[in-house]
Write a protein that holds these residues in place. Structure first.
Motif, mmCIF file in Angstrom:
data_model
loop_
_atom_site.group_PDB
_atom_site.id
_atom_site.type_symbol
_atom_site.label_atom_id
_atom_site.label_comp_id
_atom_site.label_asym_id
_atom_site.label_seq_id
_atom_site.Cartn_x
_atom_site.Cartn_y
_atom_site.Cartn_z
ATOM 1 N N LEU A 1 -29.185 8.064 13.919
ATOM 2 C CA LEU A 1 -30.494 8.543 14.369
ATOM 3 C C LEU A 1 -30.399 9.127 15.780
ATOM 4 C CD1 LEU A 1 -33.437 8.772 13.428
ATOM 5 C CD2 LEU A 1 -33.880 6.547 14.488
ATOM 6 N N VAL A 2 -29.668 8.437 16.633
ATOM 7 C CA VAL A 2 -29.472 8.941 18.003
ATOM 8 C C VAL A 2 -28.819 10.329 17.951
ATOM 9 C CG1 VAL A 2 -28.166 8.613 20.141
ATOM 10 C CG2 VAL A 2 -29.325 6.656 19.073
ATOM 11 N N ALA A 3 -27.760 10.440 17.167
ATOM 12 C CA ALA A 3 -27.038 11.714 17.101
ATOM 13 C C ALA A 3 -27.919 12.825 16.538
ATOM 14 C CB ALA A 3 -25.777 11.551 16.244
ATOM 15 N N ALA A 4 -28.695 12.489 15.520
ATOM 16 C CA ALA A 4 -29.538 13.510 14.890
ATOM 17 C C ALA A 4 -30.663 13.929 15.827
ATOM 18 C CB ALA A 4 -30.100 12.984 13.571
ATOM 19 N N ARG A 5 -31.231 12.968 16.540
ATOM 20 C CA ARG A 5 -32.311 13.296 17.473
ATOM 21 C C ARG A 5 -31.788 14.197 18.592
ATOM 22 N NH1 ARG A 5 -32.590 11.354 22.484
ATOM 23 N NH2 ARG A 5 -31.965 9.298 21.702
ATOM 24 N N LYS A 6 -30.590 13.903 19.089
ATOM 25 C CA LYS A 6 -30.016 14.750 20.141
ATOM 26 C C LYS A 6 -29.723 16.153 19.610
ATOM 27 C CE LYS A 6 -28.102 11.159 23.096
ATOM 28 N NZ LYS A 6 -26.898 10.415 23.495
ATOM 29 N N ALA A 7 -29.214 16.201 18.387
ATOM 30 C CA ALA A 7 -28.938 17.512 17.772
ATOM 31 C C ALA A 7 -30.249 18.300 17.655
ATOM 32 C CB ALA A 7 -28.302 17.322 16.393
ATOM 33 N N PHE A 8 -31.289 17.620 17.232
ATOM 34 C CA PHE A 8 -32.615 18.232 17.105
ATOM 35 C C PHE A 8 -33.096 18.767 18.454
ATOM 36 C CE2 PHE A 8 -37.267 17.310 17.429
ATOM 37 C CZ PHE A 8 -37.748 18.233 16.501
ATOM 38 N N LEU A 9 -32.957 17.966 19.497
ATOM 39 C CA LEU A 9 -33.426 18.406 20.814
ATOM 40 C C LEU A 9 -32.674 19.646 21.301
ATOM 41 C CD1 LEU A 9 -34.150 15.038 22.656
ATOM 42 C CD2 LEU A 9 -35.803 16.830 22.026
ATOM 43 N N ASP A 10 -31.389 19.678 21.039
ATOM 44 C CA ASP A 10 -30.621 20.882 21.394
ATOM 45 C C ASP A 10 -31.222 22.112 20.713
ATOM 46 O OD1 ASP A 10 -28.872 19.436 22.860
ATOM 47 O OD2 ASP A 10 -27.150 19.673 21.510
ATOM 48 N N VAL A 11 -31.557 21.934 19.446
ATOM 49 C CA VAL A 11 -32.077 23.070 18.695
ATOM 50 C C VAL A 11 -33.483 23.433 19.196
ATOM 51 C CG1 VAL A 11 -32.758 23.898 16.413
ATOM 52 C CG2 VAL A 11 -30.658 22.562 16.689
ATOM 53 N N VAL A 12 -34.280 22.428 19.510
ATOM 54 C CA VAL A 12 -35.613 22.707 20.044
ATOM 55 C C VAL A 12 -35.506 23.501 21.345
ATOM 56 C CG1 VAL A 12 -37.681 21.653 21.055
ATOM 57 C CG2 VAL A 12 -36.726 20.751 18.909
ATOM 58 N N ASP A 13 -34.583 23.105 22.208
ATOM 59 C CA ASP A 13 -34.371 23.858 23.453
ATOM 60 C C ASP A 13 -34.000 25.309 23.142
ATOM 61 O OD1 ASP A 13 -34.916 21.630 24.919
ATOM 62 O OD2 ASP A 13 -32.819 21.151 25.377
ATOM 63 N N PHE A 14 -33.114 25.445 22.179
ATOM 64 C CA PHE A 14 -32.654 26.786 21.787
ATOM 65 C C PHE A 14 -33.822 27.625 21.262
ATOM 66 C CE2 PHE A 14 -30.890 29.404 18.231
ATOM 67 C CZ PHE A 14 -30.119 30.278 18.987
ATOM 68 N N VAL A 15 -34.612 27.018 20.384
ATOM 69 C CA VAL A 15 -35.725 27.754 19.769
ATOM 70 C C VAL A 15 -36.798 28.064 20.813
ATOM 71 C CG1 VAL A 15 -37.640 27.570 18.126
ATOM 72 C CG2 VAL A 15 -35.325 26.877 17.434
ATOM 73 N N GLN B 1 -35.349 30.682 23.354
ATOM 74 C CA GLN B 1 -34.797 31.983 22.972
ATOM 75 C C GLN B 1 -35.682 32.830 22.059
ATOM 76 O OE1 GLN B 1 -31.798 33.052 24.214
ATOM 77 N NE2 GLN B 1 -31.861 31.196 25.445
ATOM 78 N N THR B 2 -36.797 32.265 21.554
ATOM 79 C CA THR B 2 -37.538 33.002 20.529
ATOM 80 C C THR B 2 -37.973 34.383 21.025
ATOM 81 O OG1 THR B 2 -38.240 30.975 19.457
ATOM 82 C CG2 THR B 2 -39.506 32.941 18.946
ATOM 83 N N LYS B 3 -38.425 34.446 22.271
ATOM 84 C CA LYS B 3 -38.855 35.755 22.790
ATOM 85 C C LYS B 3 -37.677 36.661 23.108
ATOM 86 C CE LYS B 3 -43.528 35.566 24.395
ATOM 87 N NZ LYS B 3 -44.400 35.261 25.539
ATOM 88 N N ALA B 4 -36.689 36.084 23.788
ATOM 89 C CA ALA B 4 -35.573 36.904 24.257
ATOM 90 C C ALA B 4 -34.637 37.324 23.118
ATOM 91 C CB ALA B 4 -34.783 36.142 25.328
ATOM 92 N N SER B 5 -34.364 36.405 22.218
ATOM 93 C CA SER B 5 -33.401 36.698 21.140
ATOM 94 C C SER B 5 -33.972 36.281 19.791
ATOM 95 C CB SER B 5 -32.085 35.941 21.366
ATOM 96 O OG SER B 5 -31.655 36.060 22.690
ATOM 97 N N PRO B 6 -35.019 36.967 19.354
ATOM 98 C CA PRO B 6 -35.656 36.531 18.106
ATOM 99 C C PRO B 6 -34.695 36.512 16.919
ATOM 100 C CG PRO B 6 -36.426 38.727 18.770
ATOM 101 C CD PRO B 6 -35.657 38.169 19.919
ATOM 102 N N ASN B 7 -33.784 37.470 16.843
ATOM 103 C CA ASN B 7 -32.847 37.466 15.714
ATOM 104 C C ASN B 7 -31.990 36.210 15.696
ATOM 105 O OD1 ASN B 7 -33.553 39.844 14.442
ATOM 106 N ND2 ASN B 7 -32.241 41.088 15.771
ATOM 107 N N ALA B 8 -31.562 35.778 16.881
ATOM 108 C CA ALA B 8 -30.706 34.592 16.954
ATOM 109 C C ALA B 8 -31.478 33.352 16.511
ATOM 110 C CB ALA B 8 -30.183 34.410 18.379
ATOM 111 N N VAL B 9 -32.734 33.260 16.938
ATOM 112 C CA VAL B 9 -33.522 32.078 16.585
ATOM 113 C C VAL B 9 -33.872 32.081 15.100
ATOM 114 C CG1 VAL B 9 -35.731 30.920 16.919
ATOM 115 C CG2 VAL B 9 -34.395 31.676 18.901
ATOM 116 N N PHE B 10 -34.309 33.221 14.611
ATOM 117 C CA PHE B 10 -34.721 33.248 13.207
ATOM 118 C C PHE B 10 -33.515 33.205 12.253
ATOM 119 C CE2 PHE B 10 -38.718 34.434 15.190
ATOM 120 C CZ PHE B 10 -39.613 33.684 14.435
ATOM 121 N N ALA B 11 -32.357 33.514 12.769
ATOM 122 C CA ALA B 11 -31.133 33.327 11.967
ATOM 123 C C ALA B 11 -30.924 31.842 11.661
ATOM 124 C CB ALA B 11 -29.926 33.880 12.708
ATOM 125 N N GLY B 12 -31.463 30.998 12.525
ATOM 126 C CA GLY B 12 -31.305 29.555 12.333
ATOM 127 C C GLY B 12 -32.592 28.868 11.944
#
Lengths: 596, 596
Positions: A491-505, A508-519
């Motif tokens: 759970l710890v590992a998954a929550r941290k992985a999730f937070l990384d992705v939330v930061d990314f999303v 980056q959504t405005k600056a790199s929409p293709n990169a975000v929507f690719a994921g």
């Protein structure tokens, strides 16, 4: 019996995860505590196990058929629908003043699951009616409500949602159906709608179509779409059924699954114009339609859980019955039921863990909905609304995607027999595939999650959920069981992985929409995986406590084992998903279109 | 055109991964170099694209049918089969002295892929004939060979494999069909066989059944099983077709997919006994059957690649055609073809990467087979045999499991249209599901991988493969491209994850069989993922070199992009799979059977 409602698991979730006790403290829900839930669920189980489940195979073998504009449903469906309506099941979650029972969604959702486990094709009719009721409740005029609401809530009439046109599927901006204002305040509607579930059938006296169309002169795109009620039969002043309206079913589709559910092509206005009535204001149709869509999306997520549950039950029954090969550990010195083989256990546990995880997630989402709509405290309402809205794409997207894996495993457990239609496992596999598509594909859910649910608030709600998960982690860390330790780690590992992705999303959504929507879809799957795993972690905590008190030990130990399996085998995928999203965006869009 | 053979990719694999140039140095294969391959593949493509691919939908709509013991295949199939036989395609990989063309498997496998992409249901008939030919070549007496081999190799007659009985599926120890020795040296065979692919049909003059049965008095279990030839029509001394034998098709199955391929229930000996002829020695039937099975397992793996390729092609065509919504990056200010949307690209790239990865794996496996069987140096033969044998369960298990994901994505790309049967995407989804089941389920492949291929030699071959992969990593490390760096990172991690699992499997199979077999399928998937990813890494190295030389840059850049996508999005799952296997075994078997 081909289906047995998982009442124990549902009630466990209601009591220990969704905290139905708290829902019952909300004014208006005083009678909706655990006891009521138990009574309703037991009654609901009886009806679905006894009446609807046996018709499920019939629906597949003898689908709805079309002739001269009329649709004949599977023999038995019309009678079952009558019983459904008479039992008051359509009104379960709808307000008492509209003739419903006014129960909270947290109870209603469990009933919806049973209905869909019993008979997915049948269940679509009430599901669409629910959507029509929601739309009328929210935006319908008093006159529209007076004319239609009670008949819909009682199940005497059914409802539909008319969005799709041949050129307008995910993209509603392309809707062309038009509505011409008439002097009496009504409209004449002209156009073709496709993929209309239960758009025509013989189970009820009238069908109330909710139709997206453009009023002449409306702005282009989604801002020029209005919502109309277009009944199959007009309604006389006294409420009785009047003349046939100019909406006709010109064909139904030949589908891979949910064959009993008629999927209609509806032609509006070929004989002078279909008479329609505006819902709410002009050009706000999409907004109202989203009310229906959100309810429907949640319900489709529950459909995923429902069909996965039924596939699981069938696979377990076969695995206990089918004798083949000796166990690898030599524990039985003869051919044994295949459930004794580790890989069969792995498949069944995967199915079970997915179902229980998604059911738990859907249950807490429903509780949030109830609090969001009925809690006296505005802050609590607002918080719960945000939580619910974040969860809707997960319930819809993740539960349906998992249902593809689960129904596939269901066939696999049956071996060669699974591929033979008479066995029945294949039907679930075929039926399930629509769930990741209709009411918005998984990609559309993911767009919602990325855009409206994450980027818009800079990831605030997402991080608030992660903070809640940390509390569960802290609770797990205080336990000394091997299961709690294993779940804690994942759970710890998954929550941290999730937070990384939330930061990314969020970043980056405005600056790199293709990169975000690719994921975007992987993000949805990671978030759904995390929230389902979190709820099973909470289940483990509750089950350990209850087992320690000696309460239903076998059930509690199974719950603990399932939670641990989920963490070890499903939640453990989170890190890989995170890597693919955060580090792999470039390779998604690298290939030029011509190179495909 | 509904299918276009991916000749470029096949030839790339042959030249740069499977090193066909080296195969062509083996005595007997002197003429089987790249030029021959190209000529054969082009001819094969023409036939499959033109004749068989258009019949694929017909087969689904108008399946084989049974009446009074006779099976009528889909209109057009019998004629197409005649063309197939006349074209010499059945004999492609079989020895010249049996009337075949004696081409290496590395060329034959590409042709098998095309055949299955074009028409999976049709292709099963030649696939089973191949198996019968292999068994006769290995263990048949001169008389049996003289009677049957040439007619099978020419395609004049077809072959079948008869293993399964109602109580004996994965567990052949339970076979009950019996064979009674006759004074003339023949046997009379009595029993029921089920799931017999092309067990009865109207495409050829005779059907040569290879049947597992027990000779009266044989030991129990698998050590008492013998293999027999039981022809549908007996054969006269002069080779002409004689009397009808006592084997009759009593029904065919109603299946979810591959509907044109008749799946027969065969009744042996109801009218006095079916005349059969022993293949090789009594009680060694299973051993011979495994010869057929191994060839068939490899071929089923290729079927997975084939159907995935076709699903990919269809999805690409739809994604380029279907216009819906504006691109998220604002690059087009109007609704665009959906291939411009990142999530559609993600789906298509996932499909493409899986197909190319598995094709590359199958190609190098075929090359190893050729070297194992024909290389003059015994050490080289032995090494290649070990490599090939390790790869067979991966080719079968991994390629077919990925085909489920790929055909599911194929439906998903089509949205609602994918669920409508007329679109055609659903057929691939339904057809593919048998591939993870027949010729040994994925679990049976995984048992083979764990038991015979890993535990038996203590993981030696597995580690030798990992050592080969390290060399590719070293080559990648010397490149300075971002793609090479990304692939390097994932390949290193996946190889290490694999080695952890190999240690676990090699070390624990005896002591903790339940723990190891709980992870057997995940181990297979991890190993398949790694080997496919490794081959794409090798592809990237070759493609970078060739692109630098200016050779077919667009193709090479696409190959590089695909390899990187595979690494980022598929190979990146390896660590999670490793954790589930090595750390998650306990939770697979924790739940007692009663608790399910």
């Amino acid at each position: 019996m081909s289906y047995r409602a998982p009442l124990k698991d549902m009630l466990f979730d209601l009591e220990h995860l969704a905290n139905i006790g708290q829902i019952a403290q909300i004014p208006g829900f005083e009678d909706a505590g655990l006891e009521t839930a138990q009574a309703v669920l037991e009654e609901c189980a009886k009806f679905n196990e006894g009446v609807l489940a046996p018709l499920n195979v019939d629906g597949d073998k003898n689908p709805s058929s079309w002739k001269d504009g009329e649709v004949t449903t599977t023999p038995g469906f019309a009678d079952a629908y009558k019983q459904y309506a008479e039992g008051g099941w359509q009104g379960l979650q709808h307000p008492a003043d509209a003739g419903g029972q006014g129960l909270p969604k947290v109870i209603g959702a469990a009933c919806v699951e049973m209905l869909n486990s019993a008979n997915l094709s049948f269940a679509l009719c009430p599901l669409l009616t629910d959507g029509a009721i929601e739309a009328l409740l929210t935006a319908g005029s008093d006159e529209l409500k007076a004319t239609y609401l009670e008949k819909l809530v009682s199940g005497e009439w059914t409802g539909t949602m008319n969005l799709t046109e041949p050129q307008a599927g995910s993209d509603l901006a392309l809707v062309r159906t038009r509505a011409e204002p008439q002097p009496d305040g009504s409209y004449k509607v002209f156009g073709t709608k496709i993929f209309i579930t239960y758009g025509e059938h013989d189970m009820a006296d009238n069908i109330v179509h909710l139709v997206l169309a453009r009023v002449s002169g409306a702005p282009e795109g989604v801002k020029g779409i209005s919502l109309f009620v277009v009944p199959k039969f007009l309604v006389n002043k006294d409420g009785s059924r009047g003349a046939r309206n100019d909406v006709h079913c010109v064909s139904i589709e030949h589908k891979m699954g949910i064959k009993a559910s008629p999927t209609a092509v509806l032609q509006y206005g070929d004989h002078g114009g279909a008479i329609g009535y505006l819902v709410g204001q002009e050009n706000r149709g999409l907004e109202y339609m989203f009310i229906m869509m959100n309810a429907a999306r949640y319900a489709v997520g529950v459909q995923g859980i429902a069909i996965a549950e039924r596939a699981y039950q069938k696979a377990v029954a076969y695995a206990k019955d089918r004798v083949q090969s000796r166990p690898v550990d030599g524990s039985i010195n003869a051919s044994a039921a295949i459930i004794h083989h580790p890989d069969v256990k792995r498949m069944l546990m995967t199915m079970r863990a997915h179902v229980e995880g998604c059911r738990a997630m859907a249950s807490v989402a429903a509780a949030a909905y109830d609090a969001a709509h009925h809690h006296p405290d505005a802050d609590v309402r607002q918080q719960n609304q945000a939580f619910y809205e974040f969860l809707v794409p997960l319930v819809k997207g993740y539960s349906t995607e998992m249902s593809l894996d689960v129904t596939s495993l269901g066939v696999q457990v049956h071996g060669g027999m699974g591929f033979i239609e008479e066995t029945g496992a294949a039907q679930y596999y075929r039926d399930a595939k629509i769930l990741t598509i209709y009411e918005g594909t998984t990609a559309i859910q993911a767009n919602d999650l990325v855009g409206r649910k994450t980027a818009r608030d800079g990831g605030q709600v997402a991080r608030a959920i992660a903070a809640q998960i940390e509390k569960t982690e802290a609770d797990l860390a205080r336990r000394d069981s091997a299961a709690a330790r294993a779940v804690h780690k994942r759970l710890v590992a998954a929550r941290k992985a999730f937070l990384d992705v939330v930061d990314f999303v969020a970043g980056q959504t405005k600056a790199s929409p293709n990169a975000v929507f690719a994921g975007s879809v992987p993000y949805l799957l990671l978030a759904g995986n995390l929230v389902a795993g979190w709820q099973l972690a909470r289940s483990l905590l509750a089950a350990e406590d209850l087992a320690a008190k000696g309460q239903d030990r076998a059930f509690m130990e199974a719950k603990i084992a399932t939670a641990r399996f989920y963490a070890d085998h499903i939640l453990s995928k989170a890190q890989g998903t995170r890597d693919a999203i955060v580090e792999g965006a470039e390779s998604v869009t690298a290939l030029p279109v011509d190179a495909y």
